[in-house]
Design a protein around this motif. Structure first.
Motif, PDB file in Angstrom:
ATOM      1  N   PHE A  49     -15.812   5.065   2.436  1.00 22.93           N
ATOM      2  CA  PHE A  49     -14.668   4.511   3.159  1.00 22.93           C
ATOM      3  C   PHE A  49     -14.925   3.135   3.768  1.00 22.93           C
ATOM      4  O   PHE A  49     -13.990   2.464   4.185  1.00 22.93           O
ATOM      5  N   ASP A  51     -16.236   2.531   6.580  1.00 20.59           N
ATOM      6  CA  ASP A  51     -15.867   2.650   7.981  1.00 20.59           C
ATOM      7  C   ASP A  51     -16.778   3.689   8.642  1.00 20.59           C
ATOM      8  O   ASP A  51     -17.388   4.515   7.955  1.00 20.59           O
ATOM      9  N   MET A 106      -7.320   7.793  11.574  1.00 20.41           N
ATOM     10  CA  MET A 106      -8.125   7.417  10.407  1.00 20.41           C
ATOM     11  C   MET A 106      -7.822   8.367   9.242  1.00 20.41           C
ATOM     12  O   MET A 106      -8.699   9.042   8.726  1.00 20.41           O
ATOM     13  N   TYR A 123      -6.693   5.413   2.207  1.00 17.42           N
ATOM     14  CA  TYR A 123      -7.273   5.558   3.542  1.00 17.42           C
ATOM     15  C   TYR A 123      -6.739   4.427   4.407  1.00 17.42           C
ATOM     16  O   TYR A 123      -6.617   3.291   3.946  1.00 17.42           O
ATOM     17  N   ASN A 125      -7.528   1.879   6.834  1.00 23.62           N
ATOM     18  CA  ASN A 125      -8.656   1.111   7.367  1.00 23.62           C
ATOM     19  C   ASN A 125      -8.075   0.134   8.379  1.00 23.62           C
ATOM     20  O   ASN A 125      -7.417  -0.822   8.002  1.00 23.62           O
ATOM     21  N   ASP A 126      -8.308   0.375   9.654  1.00 19.87           N
ATOM     22  CA  ASP A 126      -7.654  -0.365  10.744  1.00 19.87           C
ATOM     23  C   ASP A 126      -6.146  -0.139  10.645  1.00 19.87           C
ATOM     24  O   ASP A 126      -5.686   0.952  10.898  1.00 19.87           O
TER      25      ASP A 126
END
Length: 149
Positions: A49, A51, A106, A123, A125-126
């Motif tokens: 991911f 992250d 998330m 996903y 991401n931020d």
């Protein structure tokens, strides 16, 4: 029919696993039924991911149904994204399933906009939706390697 009476989940006959009218990939349904749909090591999650996972949770049947019941009515533009900006895949709640999260805000989603049989994995991401895998089988290989087969 599941315990929630919605028709979502694993049918009594053991066939299709359907949530919000969307078919759960057979590989995911099998992992959930076997109790093997669990987060891999934190290092693997970081690699897949890009992250830092906070509290990873891969959803069992009851949580999958509950999370998606709420998700399918989401209208907040912060969650939906805008593919027109060129770096955001965007998402359509009624054409996607939340299957896991890496922590608060998330989410990991199956995106059915292009195919009902081979959804992409996205996903957040931020504040940007990114593609993690072209399909669920590819996603399994990223997460579990040879163990997924």
């Amino acid at each position: 029919m599941s315990a929630n009476g919605s028709g979502d989940g694993v049918r009594a006959d053991g066939e299709a696993f359907v949530v919000g009218g969307l078919p759960v990939p057979p590989e995911l349904a099998g992992l959930i039924r076997a109790g093997k749909w669990v987060p891999p090591a934190v290092e693997v999650l970081r690699r897949v991911f890009g992250d830092e996972p906070v509290q990873p949770c891969f959803y069992g049947e009851n949580v999958l149904v509950r999370e998606n019941h709420a998700w399918h009515t989401e209208t907040d533009p912060v969650w939906l994204g805008d593919p027109a900006d060129g770096r955001n895949e965007g998402i359509v709640p009624e054409r996607s399933l939340s299957i896991a999260d890496l922590g608060p805000d998330m989410p990991v989603m199956l995106d059915y906009r292009e195919s009902l049989t081979t959804p992409r994995v996205l996903y957040m991401n931020d504040t940007v939706w990114v593609q993690v895998a072209a399909n669920f089988r590819e996603f399994l290989a990223l997460l579990y390697g040879d163990e997924s087969s």
